[in-house]
Design a protein around this motif. Structure first.
Motif, PDB file in Angstrom:
ATOM      1  N   GLY A   1      65.993  33.848 -55.885  1.00 61.54           N
ATOM      2  CA  GLY A   1      65.673  32.564 -55.281  1.00 61.54           C
ATOM      3  C   GLY A   1      65.571  32.630 -53.772  1.00 61.54           C
ATOM      4  O   GLY A   1      64.653  32.044 -53.168  1.00 61.54           O
ATOM      5  N   LEU A   2      66.489  33.345 -53.136  1.00 59.41           N
ATOM      6  CA  LEU A   2      66.499  33.432 -51.677  1.00 59.41           C
ATOM      7  C   LEU A   2      65.345  34.268 -51.152  1.00 59.41           C
ATOM      8  O   LEU A   2      64.716  33.912 -50.143  1.00 59.41           O
ATOM      9  CB  LEU A   2      67.827  34.014 -51.202  1.00 59.41           C
ATOM     10  N   SER A   3      65.041  35.375 -51.799  1.00 60.11           N
ATOM     11  CA  SER A   3      63.950  36.224 -51.304  1.00 60.11           C
ATOM     12  C   SER A   3      62.604  35.534 -51.465  1.00 60.11           C
ATOM     13  O   SER A   3      61.714  35.681 -50.612  1.00 60.11           O
ATOM     14  CB  SER A   3      63.954  37.583 -52.009  1.00 60.11           C
ATOM     15  N   ALA A   4      62.429  34.771 -52.535  1.00 63.69           N
ATOM     16  CA  ALA A   4      61.178  34.034 -52.717  1.00 63.69           C
ATOM     17  C   ALA A   4      61.002  32.997 -51.613  1.00 63.69           C
ATOM     18  O   ALA A   4      59.910  32.847 -51.045  1.00 63.69           O
ATOM     19  CB  ALA A   4      61.156  33.366 -54.089  1.00 63.69           C
ATOM     20  N   ALA A   5      62.072  32.275 -51.299  1.00 66.65           N
ATOM     21  CA  ALA A   5      62.000  31.291 -50.221  1.00 66.65           C
ATOM     22  C   ALA A   5      61.740  31.970 -48.880  1.00 66.65           C
ATOM     23  O   ALA A   5      60.962  31.476 -48.055  1.00 66.65           O
ATOM     24  CB  ALA A   5      63.296  30.489 -50.175  1.00 66.65           C
ATOM     25  N   ALA A   6      62.369  33.121 -48.663  1.00 67.88           N
ATOM     26  CA  ALA A   6      62.172  33.847 -47.403  1.00 67.88           C
ATOM     27  C   ALA A   6      60.731  34.283 -47.231  1.00 67.88           C
ATOM     28  O   ALA A   6      60.176  34.243 -46.124  1.00 67.88           O
ATOM     29  CB  ALA A   6      63.099  35.061 -47.353  1.00 67.88           C
ATOM     30  N   ALA A   7      60.095  34.708 -48.310  1.00 65.31           N
ATOM     31  CA  ALA A   7      58.702  35.145 -48.219  1.00 65.31           C
ATOM     32  C   ALA A   7      57.800  34.009 -47.769  1.00 65.31           C
ATOM     33  O   ALA A   7      56.944  34.175 -46.891  1.00 65.31           O
ATOM     34  CB  ALA A   7      58.242  35.691 -49.571  1.00 65.31           C
ATOM     35  N   VAL A   8      57.971  32.839 -48.369  1.00 67.83           N
ATOM     36  CA  VAL A   8      57.122  31.699 -48.015  1.00 67.83           C
ATOM     37  C   VAL A   8      57.392  31.257 -46.581  1.00 67.83           C
ATOM     38  O   VAL A   8      56.455  31.020 -45.804  1.00 67.83           O
ATOM     39  CB  VAL A   8      57.341  30.539 -49.000  1.00 67.83           C
ATOM     40  N   ALA A   9      58.664  31.145 -46.215  1.00 68.87           N
ATOM     41  CA  ALA A   9      59.001  30.734 -44.849  1.00 68.87           C
ATOM     42  C   ALA A   9      58.443  31.716 -43.827  1.00 68.87           C
ATOM     43  O   ALA A   9      57.913  31.318 -42.780  1.00 68.87           O
ATOM     44  CB  ALA A   9      60.514  30.605 -44.703  1.00 68.87           C
ATOM     45  N   ALA A  10      58.549  33.014 -44.117  1.00 68.68           N
ATOM     46  CA  ALA A  10      58.063  34.029 -43.184  1.00 68.68           C
ATOM     47  C   ALA A  10      56.544  33.993 -43.070  1.00 68.68           C
ATOM     48  O   ALA A  10      55.992  34.212 -41.984  1.00 68.68           O
ATOM     49  CB  ALA A  10      58.525  35.418 -43.634  1.00 68.68           C
ATOM     50  N   ALA A  11      55.864  33.737 -44.174  1.00 66.92           N
ATOM     51  CA  ALA A  11      54.403  33.658 -44.125  1.00 66.92           C
ATOM     52  C   ALA A  11      53.948  32.507 -43.241  1.00 66.92           C
ATOM     53  O   ALA A  11      53.024  32.651 -42.427  1.00 66.92           O
ATOM     54  CB  ALA A  11      53.844  33.497 -45.540  1.00 66.92           C
ATOM     55  N   VAL A  12      54.588  31.354 -43.375  1.00 68.99           N
ATOM     56  CA  VAL A  12      54.240  30.191 -42.558  1.00 68.99           C
ATOM     57  C   VAL A  12      54.600  30.445 -41.099  1.00 68.99           C
ATOM     58  O   VAL A  12      53.789  30.245 -40.184  1.00 68.99           O
ATOM     59  CB  VAL A  12      54.952  28.935 -43.093  1.00 68.99           C
ATOM     60  N   SER A  13      55.812  30.900 -40.861  1.00 67.81           N
ATOM     61  CA  SER A  13      56.271  31.110 -39.489  1.00 67.81           C
ATOM     62  C   SER A  13      55.461  32.180 -38.773  1.00 67.81           C
ATOM     63  O   SER A  13      55.099  32.037 -37.597  1.00 67.81           O
ATOM     64  CB  SER A  13      57.754  31.491 -39.492  1.00 67.81           C
ATOM     65  N   GLY A  14      55.158  33.271 -39.467  1.00 72.83           N
ATOM     66  CA  GLY A  14      54.391  34.348 -38.856  1.00 72.83           C
ATOM     67  C   GLY A  14      53.005  33.914 -38.439  1.00 72.83           C
ATOM     68  O   GLY A  14      52.494  34.331 -37.391  1.00 72.83           O
ATOM     69  N   ALA A  15      52.377  33.055 -39.248  1.00 76.71           N
ATOM     70  CA  ALA A  15      51.048  32.557 -38.907  1.00 76.71           C
ATOM     71  C   ALA A  15      51.094  31.645 -37.684  1.00 76.71           C
ATOM     72  O   ALA A  15      50.149  31.613 -36.896  1.00 76.71           O
ATOM     73  CB  ALA A  15      50.446  31.819 -40.094  1.00 76.71           C
ATOM     74  N   LEU A  16      52.188  30.912 -37.514  1.00 75.24           N
ATOM     75  CA  LEU A  16      52.328  30.068 -36.322  1.00 75.24           C
ATOM     76  C   LEU A  16      52.593  30.919 -35.085  1.00 75.24           C
ATOM     77  O   LEU A  16      52.124  30.587 -33.989  1.00 75.24           O
ATOM     78  CB  LEU A  16      53.475  29.065 -36.509  1.00 75.24           C
ATOM     79  N   ASP A  17      53.321  31.993 -35.236  1.00 78.81           N
ATOM     80  CA  ASP A  17      53.626  32.874 -34.106  1.00 78.81           C
ATOM     81  C   ASP A  17      52.400  33.625 -33.613  1.00 78.81           C
ATOM     82  O   ASP A  17      52.258  33.872 -32.409  1.00 78.81           O
ATOM     83  CB  ASP A  17      54.702  33.903 -34.508  1.00 78.81           C
ATOM     84  N   ASP A  18      51.526  34.020 -34.540  1.00 74.77           N
ATOM     85  CA  ASP A  18      50.406  34.905 -34.184  1.00 74.77           C
ATOM     86  C   ASP A  18      49.116  34.383 -34.796  1.00 74.77           C
ATOM     87  O   ASP A  18      48.807  34.671 -35.958  1.00 74.77           O
ATOM     88  CB  ASP A  18      50.692  36.313 -34.684  1.00 74.77           C
ATOM     89  N   PRO A  19      48.310  33.633 -34.026  1.00 73.53           N
ATOM     90  CA  PRO A  19      47.061  33.095 -34.569  1.00 73.53           C
ATOM     91  C   PRO A  19      46.069  34.165 -35.010  1.00 73.53           C
ATOM     92  O   PRO A  19      45.171  33.887 -35.797  1.00 73.53           O
ATOM     93  CB  PRO A  19      46.490  32.285 -33.394  1.00 73.53           C
ATOM     94  N   GLY A  20      46.226  35.383 -34.534  1.00 80.46           N
ATOM     95  CA  GLY A  20      45.316  36.449 -34.919  1.00 80.46           C
ATOM     96  C   GLY A  20      45.731  37.190 -36.177  1.00 80.46           C
ATOM     97  O   GLY A  20      45.017  38.081 -36.639  1.00 80.46           O
ATOM     98  N   LEU A  21      46.855  36.839 -36.746  1.00 83.45           N
ATOM     99  CA  LEU A  21      47.363  37.521 -37.931  1.00 83.45           C
ATOM    100  C   LEU A  21      46.500  37.177 -39.141  1.00 83.45           C
ATOM    101  O   LEU A  21      46.246  36.001 -39.424  1.00 83.45           O
ATOM    102  CB  LEU A  21      48.809  37.084 -38.189  1.00 83.45           C
ATOM    103  N   SER A  22      46.040  38.182 -39.874  1.00 82.84           N
ATOM    104  CA  SER A  22      45.259  37.923 -41.082  1.00 82.84           C
ATOM    105  C   SER A  22      46.186  37.461 -42.203  1.00 82.84           C
ATOM    106  O   SER A  22      47.397  37.709 -42.187  1.00 82.84           O
ATOM    107  CB  SER A  22      44.518  39.186 -41.522  1.00 82.84           C
ATOM    108  N   VAL A  23      45.610  36.783 -43.185  1.00 83.22           N
ATOM    109  CA  VAL A  23      46.405  36.332 -44.325  1.00 83.22           C
ATOM    110  C   VAL A  23      46.996  37.535 -45.064  1.00 83.22           C
ATOM    111  O   VAL A  23      48.153  37.498 -45.509  1.00 83.22           O
ATOM    112  CB  VAL A  23      45.550  35.471 -45.279  1.00 83.22           C
TER     113      VAL A  23
END
Length: 342
Positions: free
Chosen positions: A177-199
């Motif tokens: 449960g925790l790792s699944a939540a971490a993956a989603v949170a990190a995907a959202v946060s990483g995209a906000l940190d770096d606009p050039g990051l590919s999906v």
């Protein structure tokens, strides 16, 4: 990496929350239905649809209506903002219980998921956080509502993982449960940190972020969420659309299990990264936990593409039908984020 402008971050954070809601609304009429039944009942999903009268969770619900995915994400956002970036376990439990009661009073069948329900029932029976009421929570309830944490916390510095655990362990205190939540949170946060990051690169980073949390909380048997995200993304790369849906439905899995639905959402987001709305329409017709798969994919793709990803008429309908106002939530969550970036 150059820090993105406030305008860019605000646009992408708003699109993440709105994308979550759009995916949720697209998947509402098809949730908990087989792929075959969806095809027979609705045909191809190309936009928002009314739920049919015999929909198992949301019978006859109006097109554009969201489900527990969005409503609980909004609840988490409000608690985070009120708590200055922290969510008190007792307050969270009370808020979730009150939310379910309100839903039941309105005659809704869309109530708490199995992991959250078990945890809240234990708390209402007298269990405290020290009794680990979420110690068996392995489903995707924490992942579906974690997007506000990804908006409120930057992907670097270590605070994101801590915030994910704090926001999730009450109901999903397992490695799955925790790792699944971490993956989603990190995907959202990483995209906000770096606009050039590919999906695709964002998905790989999200899998990296998920891996350490597989060793946090209680161990429960199940495939590694981190490894399965990487595998699912590779599995569908380059496949024709119909084969993607076959692979997700028959091989990856689309159930409420974290190690199925979360990798499925990442696979759709990466395979159809350049056509975000279509990705969510496909999620809505893949079968199983369609609303959550589409909601997670919508949050990820919104964070990468901004509001331009979403058709304006669809945005307007979803916000109006549900009386959603994402702007004050985004403002409050980004206020928390900027405090940690100073």
């Amino acid at each position: 990496m150059t820090r993105p402008s406030l305008e860019t971050v605000t646009d992408r954070a708003t699109a993440a929350l709105v994308g979550l809601a759009i995916g949720d609304a697209l998947g509402m009429p098809t949730q908990s239905m087989s792929r075959e039944r969806i095809a027979t009942t609705y045909g191809r999903i190309t936009g928002l649809r009314d739920a049919v009268a015999d929909q198992p969770i949301a019978p006859s619900m109006r097109a554009g209506s969201v489900t527990d995915d969005t409503e609980q994400a909004v609840l988490v956002a409000r608690l985070l903002i009120a708590g200055g970036g922290h969510i008190a376990p007792a307050e969270f439990a009370d808020a979730l219980a009150a939310w379910e009661k309100g839903m039941a009073d309105r005659g809704s069948l869309d109530l708490l998921g199995p992991s959250t329900k078990a945890a809240i029932s234990a708390i209402q029976a007298g269990a405290g956080p020290q009794d680990d009421p979420g110690g068996r929570g392995t489903t995707n309830g924490a992942a579906m509502r974690i997007t506000p944490v990804g908006i409120a916390f930057p992907s670097t510095g270590g605070s994101l993982a801590e915030a994910v655990v704090e926001a999730s362990r009450l109901t999903h205190n397992t490695g799955l449960g925790l790792s699944a939540a971490a993956a989603v949170a990190a995907a959202v946060s990483g995209a906000l940190d770096d606009p050039g990051l590919s999906v695709l690169d964002g998905a790989r980073s999200a899998a990296d972020a998920a891996a350490p949390l597989e060793r946090v909380g209680n161990w429960v048997a199940g495939g590694s969420v981190s490894a399965r995200i990487r595998w699912a993304v590779k599995l569908v790369a380059g496949l024709p659309e119909a084969d993607v849906l076959d692979a997700l439905y028959e091989i990856v899995g689309t159930s409420v299990a974290s190690q199925e639905s979360v990798p499925a959402a990442f696979a759709l987001a990466t395979r159809f990264a350049d056509d975000p709305f279509h990705a969510l329409c496909l999620a809505a017709q893949v079968g199983g936990d369609t609303d959550t798969i589409a909601a997670i994919a919508g949050a990820i793709l919104g964070a990468h593409h901004g509001m331009a990803a979403w058709p304006s008429d669809v945005v307007g309908q979803v916000l109006t039908v549900n009386d959603l106002k994402p702007e004050p939530l985004v403002e409050g969550l980004l206020g928390l984020r900027h405090e940690r970036l100073r």
